[in-house]
Design an enzyme around this catalytic site. Structure first.
Site, short mmCIF file in Angstrom:
data_model
loop_
_atom_site.label_atom_id
_atom_site.label_comp_id
_atom_site.label_asym_id
_atom_site.label_seq_id
_atom_site.Cartn_x
_atom_site.Cartn_y
_atom_site.Cartn_z
N ASP A 154 43.80 22.71 37.70
CA ASP A 154 42.82 24.05 37.85
C ASP A 154 41.42 23.75 37.32
O ASP A 154 40.36 23.87 37.96
CB ASP A 154 43.28 25.25 36.70
N ASP A 162 47.38 30.35 38.52
CA ASP A 162 46.58 31.62 38.41
C ASP A 162 45.07 31.36 38.08
O ASP A 162 44.34 32.26 37.63
CB ASP A 162 47.32 32.75 37.85
N GLU A 177 53.21 24.70 37.89
CA GLU A 177 53.42 25.98 37.82
C GLU A 177 54.70 26.45 38.48
O GLU A 177 55.60 27.42 37.91
CB GLU A 177 52.14 26.81 38.05
N ILE A 188 48.43 23.84 29.86
CA ILE A 188 48.18 24.77 29.06
C ILE A 188 49.39 24.54 27.95
O ILE A 188 50.43 24.00 28.25
CB ILE A 188 48.32 26.36 29.67
N GLY A 191 47.51 23.31 34.32
CA GLY A 191 46.14 23.90 34.07
C GLY A 191 45.07 22.75 34.52
O GLY A 191 44.08 22.97 34.49
#
Length: 270
Positions: free
Chosen positions: A124, A152, A144, A66, A121
């Site tokens: 993810d 998340d 993270e 991110i 991210g």
């Protein structure tokens, strides 16, 4: 085809090559990334000509995760009221989750080709793909934890089913960096290639193989595998019986059987 700011998308031989296209920013995931990926995968779902997806990153790295500037922008929206801040943050998180749900829920197989950094991210994202392949220089990290938060957007929910509970806990608690060979040994990636060029070539070969199969059969197979993540065996058997009661009437079955008997390559409609 629609032009995007965070992606480049090409369609050839029934394969959609979706490339994160911000190499100057290490393919970090800015605001445009999160909205455009939903649009891209909606187009993929809606386009029968697309049978397989290859997801890659432009330049030396897959993605650094991110965009921190985006996170800073969210922080600037927070006020003094804890309850309203929580409501705002929850909405933001659910929106980001929906972006990767679009990848996970895609009815076509999604193959991730990973080189260089695959951090935060980006983990993810690849967890939402069907299969993952890496170049030898790939570096992975669930980062993270090092910025004081729990991942998340899907890593902690999807990876236990891919690499197992204990290994996920080690990687998530420590945030340590691990390479392509370890990623292969724990089942995160299927195969390791010597460099980016051979990675893309190898993944495209696998994609072409899948694209040559019956799209009805491939979609059904993915649907059954995905369904079984959250259901019992007897539920899955009931579901596939109902699914195939319709799908076995497809002409693809006759085409495949005739091609097998004649030792010819089958040609399926989109």
């Amino acid at each position: 085809m629609t032009q995007y700011t965070a992606f480049s998308v090409e369609l050839a031989d029934n394969i959609a090559h979706v490339q994160i296209n911000r190499p100057e920013k290490i393919n970090s995931m800015n605001a445009a990334f999160w909205s455009e990926i939903v649009e891209v995968f909606q187009w993929i779902d809606d386009t029968d000509e697309v049978r397989v997806v290859v997801l890659s990153g432009a330049g030396k790295h897959f993605s650094s995760g991110i965009d921190l500037m985006m996170l800073a922008g969210v922080a600037n929206e927070l006020g003094k009221d804890v309850g309203r801040n929580a409501r705002l943050l929850r909405k933001k998180i659910l929106t980001l989750q929906a972006s990767f749900n679009a990848v996970d829920n895609c009815c076509k197989p999604v193959l991730a080709a990973i080189q260089g950094y695959c951090l935060g991210g980006a983990i993810d994202l690849i967890a939402a793909c069907d299969m993952r392949y890496a170049a030898e220089d790939a570096q992975f990290s669930i980062k993270e934890i090092d910025i004081g938060m729990a991942a998340d957007v899907g890593t902690l929910q999807r990876l236990p089913r891919i690499i197992g509970d204990g290994m996920l806990r080690e990687l998530a608690y420590t945030g340590r960096t691990f390479g392509a060979e370890e990623a292969r040994s724990i089942g995160l990636v299927n195969r390791v290639y010597s460099d980016k060029d051979s990675l893309i070539e190898g993944v495209m070969d696998i994609a072409r193989d899948i694209a040559g199969k019956s799209p009805i059969a491939v979609t059904g197979t993915k649907e059954m595998i995905s369904y079984m993540r959250d259901h019992r065996i007897d539920d899955g058997l009931e579901y596939v019986a109902t699914w195939n009661a319709a799908m076995l009437q497809s002409t693809d079955l006759r085409v495949a059987m005739a091609a097998h008997m004649s030792k010819q390559k089958p040609e399926f409609l989109d």
